[in-house]
Design a protein around this motif. Structure first.
Motif, PDB file in Angstrom:
ATOM      1  N   ILE A  88       0.849  -1.196   0.000  1.00  0.00           N
ATOM      2  CA  ILE A  88       0.000   0.000   0.000  1.00  0.00           C
ATOM      3  C   ILE A  88       0.885   1.247   0.000  1.00  0.00           C
ATOM      4  O   ILE A  88       1.958   1.263   0.582  1.00  0.00           O
ATOM      5  N   SER A  89       0.414   2.259  -0.723  1.00  0.00           N
ATOM      6  CA  SER A  89       1.005   3.594  -0.620  1.00  0.00           C
ATOM      7  C   SER A  89      -0.081   4.480  -0.020  1.00  0.00           C
ATOM      8  O   SER A  89      -1.199   4.529  -0.534  1.00  0.00           O
ATOM      9  N   VAL A  90       0.227   5.154   1.078  1.00  0.00           N
ATOM     10  CA  VAL A  90      -0.792   5.919   1.810  1.00  0.00           C
ATOM     11  C   VAL A  90      -0.553   7.412   1.648  1.00  0.00           C
ATOM     12  O   VAL A  90       0.531   7.916   1.920  1.00  0.00           O
ATOM     13  N   ASN A  91      -1.599   8.106   1.194  1.00  0.00           N
ATOM     14  CA  ASN A  91      -1.551   9.557   0.998  1.00  0.00           C
ATOM     15  C   ASN A  91      -2.880  10.152   1.445  1.00  0.00           C
ATOM     16  O   ASN A  91      -3.915   9.486   1.368  1.00  0.00           O
ATOM     17  N   ASP A  92      -2.885  11.394   1.901  1.00  0.00           N
ATOM     18  CA  ASP A  92      -4.120  12.034   2.366  1.00  0.00           C
ATOM     19  C   ASP A  92      -5.125  12.221   1.240  1.00  0.00           C
ATOM     20  O   ASP A  92      -6.330  12.154   1.461  1.00  0.00           O
ATOM     21  N   ASN A  93      -4.614  12.463   0.036  1.00  0.00           N
ATOM     22  CA  ASN A  93      -5.485  12.734  -1.102  1.00  0.00           C
ATOM     23  C   ASN A  93      -5.805  11.438  -1.852  1.00  0.00           C
ATOM     24  O   ASN A  93      -4.901  10.708  -2.259  1.00  0.00           O
ATOM     25  N   GLU A  94      -7.100  11.153  -2.030  1.00  0.00           N
ATOM     26  CA  GLU A  94      -7.490   9.867  -2.620  1.00  0.00           C
ATOM     27  C   GLU A  94      -7.090   9.754  -4.090  1.00  0.00           C
ATOM     28  O   GLU A  94      -6.776   8.659  -4.565  1.00  0.00           O
ATOM     29  N   GLU A  95      -7.074  10.874  -4.818  1.00  0.00           N
ATOM     30  CA  GLU A  95      -6.628  10.814  -6.222  1.00  0.00           C
ATOM     31  C   GLU A  95      -5.150  10.413  -6.300  1.00  0.00           C
ATOM     32  O   GLU A  95      -4.743   9.680  -7.192  1.00  0.00           O
ATOM     33  N   VAL A  96      -4.358  10.894  -5.346  1.00  0.00           N
ATOM     34  CA  VAL A  96      -2.940  10.502  -5.286  1.00  0.00           C
ATOM     35  C   VAL A  96      -2.835   9.020  -4.925  1.00  0.00           C
ATOM     36  O   VAL A  96      -2.015   8.277  -5.486  1.00  0.00           O
ATOM     37  N   ASN A  97      -3.671   8.567  -3.987  1.00  0.00           N
ATOM     38  CA  ASN A  97      -3.732   7.134  -3.645  1.00  0.00           C
ATOM     39  C   ASN A  97      -4.002   6.289  -4.884  1.00  0.00           C
ATOM     40  O   ASN A  97      -3.366   5.258  -5.104  1.00  0.00           O
ATOM     41  N   ILE A  98      -4.980   6.727  -5.677  1.00  0.00           N
ATOM     42  CA  ILE A  98      -5.357   5.988  -6.889  1.00  0.00           C
ATOM     43  C   ILE A  98      -4.163   5.919  -7.839  1.00  0.00           C
ATOM     44  O   ILE A  98      -3.792   4.846  -8.325  1.00  0.00           O
ATOM     45  N   SER A  99      -3.539   7.064  -8.059  1.00  0.00           N
ATOM     46  CA  SER A  99      -2.419   7.134  -8.998  1.00  0.00           C
ATOM     47  C   SER A  99      -1.256   6.243  -8.556  1.00  0.00           C
ATOM     48  O   SER A  99      -0.744   5.421  -9.331  1.00  0.00           O
ATOM     49  N   LYS A 100      -0.839   6.376  -7.292  1.00  0.00           N
ATOM     50  CA  LYS A 100       0.358   5.637  -6.833  1.00  0.00           C
ATOM     51  C   LYS A 100       0.100   4.137  -6.709  1.00  0.00           C
ATOM     52  O   LYS A 100       0.904   3.318  -7.165  1.00  0.00           O
ATOM     53  N   ASN A 101      -1.013   3.761  -6.070  1.00  0.00           N
ATOM     54  CA  ASN A 101      -1.287   2.328  -5.885  1.00  0.00           C
ATOM     55  C   ASN A 101      -1.545   1.629  -7.217  1.00  0.00           C
ATOM     56  O   ASN A 101      -1.137   0.490  -7.414  1.00  0.00           O
ATOM     57  N   SER A 102      -2.221   2.328  -8.136  1.00  0.00           N
ATOM     58  CA  SER A 102      -2.458   1.754  -9.475  1.00  0.00           C
ATOM     59  C   SER A 102      -1.148   1.537 -10.214  1.00  0.00           C
ATOM     60  O   SER A 102      -0.953   0.497 -10.847  1.00  0.00           O
ATOM     61  N   SER A 103      -0.251   2.528 -10.137  1.00  0.00           N
ATOM     62  CA  SER A 103       1.053   2.391 -10.818  1.00  0.00           C
ATOM     63  C   SER A 103       1.833   1.213 -10.263  1.00  0.00           C
ATOM     64  O   SER A 103       2.418   0.419 -11.016  1.00  0.00           O
ATOM     65  N   MET A 104       1.854   1.097  -8.933  1.00  0.00           N
ATOM     66  CA  MET A 104       2.593  -0.005  -8.301  1.00  0.00           C
ATOM     67  C   MET A 104       2.090  -1.363  -8.795  1.00  0.00           C
ATOM     68  O   MET A 104       2.871  -2.220  -9.224  1.00  0.00           O
ATOM     69  N   LEU A 105       0.769  -1.551  -8.743  1.00  0.00           N
ATOM     70  CA  LEU A 105       0.185  -2.839  -9.138  1.00  0.00           C
ATOM     71  C   LEU A 105       0.397  -3.098 -10.631  1.00  0.00           C
ATOM     72  O   LEU A 105       0.813  -4.201 -11.021  1.00  0.00           O
ATOM     73  N   SER A 106       0.146  -2.086 -11.452  1.00  0.00           N
ATOM     74  CA  SER A 106       0.325  -2.258 -12.907  1.00  0.00           C
ATOM     75  C   SER A 106       1.764  -2.591 -13.262  1.00  0.00           C
ATOM     76  O   SER A 106       2.021  -3.455 -14.113  1.00  0.00           O
ATOM     77  N   ASN A 107       2.706  -1.914 -12.615  1.00  0.00           N
ATOM     78  CA  ASN A 107       4.126  -2.178 -12.899  1.00  0.00           C
ATOM     79  C   ASN A 107       4.489  -3.627 -12.626  1.00  0.00           C
ATOM     80  O   ASN A 107       5.202  -4.278 -13.401  1.00  0.00           O
ATOM     81  N   VAL A 108       3.992  -4.161 -11.493  1.00  0.00           N
ATOM     82  CA  VAL A 108       4.296  -5.553 -11.131  1.00  0.00           C
ATOM     83  C   VAL A 108       3.629  -6.524 -12.098  1.00  0.00           C
ATOM     84  O   VAL A 108       4.271  -7.461 -12.609  1.00  0.00           O
ATOM     85  N   LEU A 109       2.351  -6.308 -12.385  1.00  0.00           N
ATOM     86  CA  LEU A 109       1.625  -7.245 -13.262  1.00  0.00           C
ATOM     87  C   LEU A 109       2.178  -7.202 -14.687  1.00  0.00           C
ATOM     88  O   LEU A 109       2.311  -8.245 -15.331  1.00  0.00           O
ATOM     89  N   ASN A 110       2.531  -6.010 -15.159  1.00  0.00           N
ATOM     90  CA  ASN A 110       3.108  -5.908 -16.506  1.00  0.00           C
ATOM     91  C   ASN A 110       4.437  -6.645 -16.598  1.00  0.00           C
ATOM     92  O   ASN A 110       4.714  -7.338 -17.582  1.00  0.00           O
ATOM     93  N   ALA A 111       5.246  -6.513 -15.545  1.00  0.00           N
ATOM     94  CA  ALA A 111       6.553  -7.186 -15.540  1.00  0.00           C
ATOM     95  C   ALA A 111       6.398  -8.708 -15.557  1.00  0.00           C
ATOM     96  O   ALA A 111       7.204  -9.420 -16.159  1.00  0.00           O
ATOM     97  N   LEU A 112       5.357  -9.199 -14.896  1.00  0.00           N
ATOM     98  CA  LEU A 112       5.182 -10.656 -14.777  1.00  0.00           C
ATOM     99  C   LEU A 112       4.391 -11.273 -15.929  1.00  0.00           C
ATOM    100  O   LEU A 112       4.371 -12.493 -16.083  1.00  0.00           O
TER     101      LEU A 112
END
Length: 373
Positions: A88-112
């Motif tokens: 998890i990446s935790v940020n006060d702003n939910e749009e930032v949460n969406i951006s960071k957590n989505s990038s993390m998950l997408s990066n891992v799934l794309n690599a695999l």
């Protein structure tokens, strides 16, 4: 190394509470779908309290970095069969949460999944009860939220607010040809780690120990509603058990499940357990006292440093291992924070834990790990 046809797990967020529990559960010779080869990903090196001998490989990686994620994980695409996403990446702003957590998950799934010999067959995704409440920690949105009635049910429609849980669900569902998935919605998680952002038990333990050290009353930190009404929790062992079960059970594929201990408690009851565990006097909740928890804890970092020093504990900083702000918000909600576990039972997952007994179990683990005295 494990033999050719065995299951290979990649736990992303391996040093968090559920990462620790998953590592131990998968390493158990009786684990469903085993024997497992276990790879663990974390942003930092493994702490001394982590059961590192159970991992076949540790990968230090910030999954927000697309190039590094590709470089370190794509060579494993022909091996990894299961991803357990407890990061998890935790940020006060939910749009930032969406951006960071989505990038993390997408990066891992794309690599695999980018190579033709990808072995990835299932992804388990851990989310939580913000699914039913909305972004309660985003100060610009929290006042507009109208949570669903408890008990929270998996078939409740999405709330009309930005929510990074929804974004992550959509990402795993967007790979229908590549792998199946399961979604695991936890309540307040109890486990043992210094690396989990939302660690209520460790935060309350630190608070109790500081009260004891300084001779302050150990007052409840929420409101009268929470003190008297029902809540639930998720033992990290039950979460690990459900995630492994769903990852190898055909009928659980592409489904979402709440995951709690299956019982309820009031904070009044749980506060008595904490008082017993830390040997502090029980103080009943008094609304008239108007106790400001955040103000009280603001400058207590040095007291915690003293407790760590005097007891020869694993070095931690109070600000880095506690989530006082989240606790202050959560425990002042005027809702019954309870999930229905009926769906899990219908799908024949029967894992459970006694919440009040879980508290003393995990505090004892934190003591063994030299995180608490």
């Amino acid at each position: 190394m494990a033999h050719q046809n065995s299951s290979v797990a990649l736990i992303v967020g391996v040093t968090g509470m559920v990462g620790v529990a998953l590592t131990e559960a998968l390493a158990n010779p009786t684990a469903l779908g085993g024997p497992w080869t276990i790879y663990g990903v974390s942003r930092h090196s493994l702490p001394s309290w982590f059961p590192s001998s159970l991992l076949n490989k540790h990968i230090m990686l910030d999954t927000l970095n697309k190039q590094n994620t590709q470089k370190l994980l794509s060579p494993l695409s022909a091996k990894v069969t299961h991803v357990f996403w407890v990061a998890i990446s935790v940020n006060d702003n939910e749009e930032v949460n969406i951006s960071k957590n989505s990038s993390m998950l997408s990066n891992v799934l794309n690599a695999l999944t980018s190579s033709t010999d990808s072995k990835l067959s299932h992804v388990t995704l851990q989310t939580g009860t913000k699914q039913y409440m909305g972004p309660i920690y985003d100060p610009t949105l929290s006042s507009q939220l109208v949570p669903y009635d408890a008990p929270f049910r998996e078939d409740y429609p999405r709330l009309p607010f930005p929510n990074f849980y929804y974004a992550l669900e959509d990402i795993v569902a967007s790979y229908p040809e590549s792998f199946t998935y399961s979604i695991h919605r936890s309540s307040i998680i109890i486990g043992a780690s210094t690396r989990s952002y939302y660690n209520s038990l460790l935060s309350l333990s630190v608070y109790a120990l500081i009260c004891k050290h300084e001779n302050y009353p150990f007052r409840f930190v929420g409101n009268k509603y929470s003190w008297e009404h029902f809540w639930d929790m998720s033992d990290a062992r039950v979460l690990a058990e459900q995630q492994i079960w769903a990852s190898v059970t055909k009928k659980a594929k592409n489904e979402a499940f709440n995951c709690t201990n299956g019982d309820v408690f009031s904070w009044k009851l749980l506060w008595k357990v904490l008082c017993d565990v830390f040997d502090v006097e029980f103080v009943t909740f008094d609304e008239k006292e108007n106790f400001d928890f955040l103000e009280f804890m603001k400058n207590k970092g040095e007291v915690w440093d003293t407790i760590v020093e005097e007891n020869g504990l694993y070095k931690t900083k109070m600000e880095e291992i506690t989530c006082f702000k989240a606790i202050d918000i959560t425990y002042k909600l005027k809702i019954q924070h309870v999930c229905s576990m009926n769906r899990s039972r219908q799908f024949e997952f029967h894992g459970y834990a006694n919440t009040l007994a879980s508290i003393s179990f995990w505090v004892e683990r934190l003591r063994q790990m030299k995180i608490l005295p």
